[in-house]
Design a protein around this motif. Structure first.
Motif, mmCIF file in Angstrom:
data_model
loop_
_atom_site.group_PDB
_atom_site.id
_atom_site.type_symbol
_atom_site.label_atom_id
_atom_site.label_comp_id
_atom_site.label_asym_id
_atom_site.label_seq_id
_atom_site.Cartn_x
_atom_site.Cartn_y
_atom_site.Cartn_z
ATOM 1 N N GLU A 1 12.557 5.037 -12.135
ATOM 2 C CA GLU A 1 12.420 3.791 -12.896
ATOM 3 C C GLU A 1 11.272 2.951 -12.356
ATOM 4 O O GLU A 1 10.475 2.406 -13.114
ATOM 5 C CB GLU A 1 13.716 2.964 -12.866
ATOM 6 N N LEU A 2 11.171 2.865 -11.047
ATOM 7 C CA LEU A 2 10.091 2.111 -10.436
ATOM 8 C C LEU A 2 8.758 2.796 -10.699
ATOM 9 O O LEU A 2 7.765 2.146 -11.023
ATOM 10 C CB LEU A 2 10.350 1.953 -8.930
ATOM 11 N N GLY A 3 8.738 4.104 -10.612
ATOM 12 C CA GLY A 3 7.516 4.842 -10.896
ATOM 13 C C GLY A 3 7.033 4.639 -12.317
ATOM 14 O O GLY A 3 5.835 4.455 -12.566
ATOM 15 N N SER A 4 7.952 4.619 -13.277
ATOM 16 C CA SER A 4 7.551 4.454 -14.678
ATOM 17 C C SER A 4 7.012 3.052 -14.950
ATOM 18 O O SER A 4 6.262 2.852 -15.907
ATOM 19 C CB SER A 4 8.709 4.782 -15.622
ATOM 20 N N ALA A 5 7.355 2.083 -14.122
ATOM 21 C CA ALA A 5 6.864 0.719 -14.311
ATOM 22 C C ALA A 5 5.346 0.634 -14.176
ATOM 23 O O ALA A 5 4.727 -0.286 -14.703
ATOM 24 C CB ALA A 5 7.530 -0.226 -13.311
ATOM 25 N N PHE A 6 4.736 1.595 -13.489
ATOM 26 C CA PHE A 6 3.290 1.583 -13.293
ATOM 27 C C PHE A 6 2.536 2.288 -14.421
ATOM 28 O O PHE A 6 1.314 2.267 -14.459
ATOM 29 C CB PHE A 6 2.927 2.185 -11.932
ATOM 30 N N ASN A 7 3.267 2.925 -15.334
ATOM 31 C CA ASN A 7 2.683 3.517 -16.534
ATOM 32 C C ASN A 7 1.555 4.507 -16.221
ATOM 33 O O ASN A 7 0.511 4.479 -16.859
ATOM 34 C CB ASN A 7 2.191 2.408 -17.480
ATOM 35 N N VAL A 8 1.776 5.348 -15.212
ATOM 36 C CA VAL A 8 0.800 6.394 -14.915
ATOM 37 C C VAL A 8 1.330 7.712 -15.466
ATOM 38 O O VAL A 8 2.539 7.948 -15.510
ATOM 39 C CB VAL A 8 0.484 6.516 -13.404
ATOM 40 N N ASN A 9 0.418 8.561 -15.894
ATOM 41 C CA ASN A 9 0.798 9.825 -16.507
ATOM 42 C C ASN A 9 0.672 11.011 -15.571
ATOM 43 O O ASN A 9 1.194 12.080 -15.860
ATOM 44 C CB ASN A 9 -0.054 10.073 -17.759
ATOM 45 N N ASP B 1 11.399 1.254 -2.575
ATOM 46 C CA ASP B 1 12.507 1.340 -3.504
ATOM 47 C C ASP B 1 12.509 0.003 -4.235
ATOM 48 O O ASP B 1 11.646 -0.847 -3.988
ATOM 49 C CB ASP B 1 13.836 1.645 -2.799
ATOM 50 N N VAL B 2 13.429 -0.212 -5.138
ATOM 51 C CA VAL B 2 13.418 -1.431 -5.950
ATOM 52 C C VAL B 2 13.516 -2.681 -5.077
ATOM 53 O O VAL B 2 12.780 -3.649 -5.287
ATOM 54 C CB VAL B 2 14.544 -1.393 -7.010
ATOM 55 N N ASP B 3 14.399 -2.685 -4.085
ATOM 56 C CA ASP B 3 14.568 -3.868 -3.235
ATOM 57 C C ASP B 3 13.306 -4.176 -2.437
ATOM 58 O O ASP B 3 12.863 -5.322 -2.365
ATOM 59 C CB ASP B 3 15.753 -3.697 -2.284
ATOM 60 N N LYS B 4 12.723 -3.166 -1.823
ATOM 61 C CA LYS B 4 11.495 -3.382 -1.045
ATOM 62 C C LYS B 4 10.348 -3.804 -1.952
ATOM 63 O O LYS B 4 9.519 -4.622 -1.565
ATOM 64 C CB LYS B 4 11.130 -2.133 -0.255
ATOM 65 N N PHE B 5 10.303 -3.247 -3.155
ATOM 66 C CA PHE B 5 9.264 -3.633 -4.103
ATOM 67 C C PHE B 5 9.372 -5.115 -4.434
ATOM 68 O O PHE B 5 8.370 -5.830 -4.430
ATOM 69 C CB PHE B 5 9.362 -2.792 -5.374
ATOM 70 N N GLN B 6 10.577 -5.588 -4.698
ATOM 71 C CA GLN B 6 10.779 -7.000 -5.017
ATOM 72 C C GLN B 6 10.322 -7.897 -3.877
ATOM 73 O O GLN B 6 9.732 -8.950 -4.094
ATOM 74 C CB GLN B 6 12.252 -7.280 -5.349
#
Length: 123
Positions: free
Chosen positions: A67-75, A12-17
Motif C-alpha cells: 500500500e505504501l509502495g503504491s502511494a508513490f505511483n511507480v511502475n 513502514d506506514v508508521d515510520k513514513f508518517q
C-alpha cells in the motif's frame, strides 16, 4: 526526530508518517528482495547515505509494504522518491549512478521548504 546520516530507515506506514512531518530531504529507495537491479543500486544508495548526514535515507520494500509502495505511483523498481517538507518532489524509475544521485540530493536541498508548502496548498 528522524534518523539521518549513515543509518537507512526501513519504511513502514508508521515510520513514513513520522518522517514526512519533518522539513528534511528524504530519499526513499523503492525495491524488492527478488530484484537484482535493486540490490545493485543498494550499494550506491548506502554510499550516499554515508556521505550526506543532513538527509534522511529510507528503504521501502514494495512487496512487504504494497500500500505504501503504491502511494508513490511507480511502475518499475528500483526507483527513488524524493520528499521535502512532507511533499513528494521527485521520482525516478530505474537505477541512477552516484553522481546523478548526488545531483538529485543537491537540487532537493536547494528547494525552499516554504515554496514546497505553497505549491502543495495551491495545487
Amino acid at each position: 526526530m528522524p534518523i539521518v546520516g549513515r543509518e537507512i530507515v526501513a519504511l513502514d506506514v508508521d515510520k513514513f508518517q513520522e518522517i514526512v512531518k519533518s522539513d528534511d530531504v528524504v530519499i526513499i529507495h523503492l525495491s524488492a528482495q527478488w530484484c537484482g537491479p535493486c540490490r545493485a543500486f543498494t550499494t550506491v544508495f548506502r554510499e550516499a547515505a554515508g556521505n550526506h548526514d543532513d538527509v534522511v535515507f529510507a528503504s521501502l520494500d514494495t512487496d512487504s509494504q504494497p500500500e505504501l509502495g503504491s502511494a508513490f505511483n511507480v511502475n518499475s523498481i528500483p526507483a527513488i522518491a524524493v520528499m521535502r517538507g512532507g511533499a513528494l518532489i521527485f521520482t525516478h524509475e530505474g537505477s541512477v549512478g552516484e553522481a546523478a544521485l548526488n545531483d538529485v540530493i543537491r537540487q532537493a536541498r536547494a528547494i525552499e521548504v516554504g515554496e514546497v508548502h505553497r505549491s502543495v496548498t495551491s495545487g
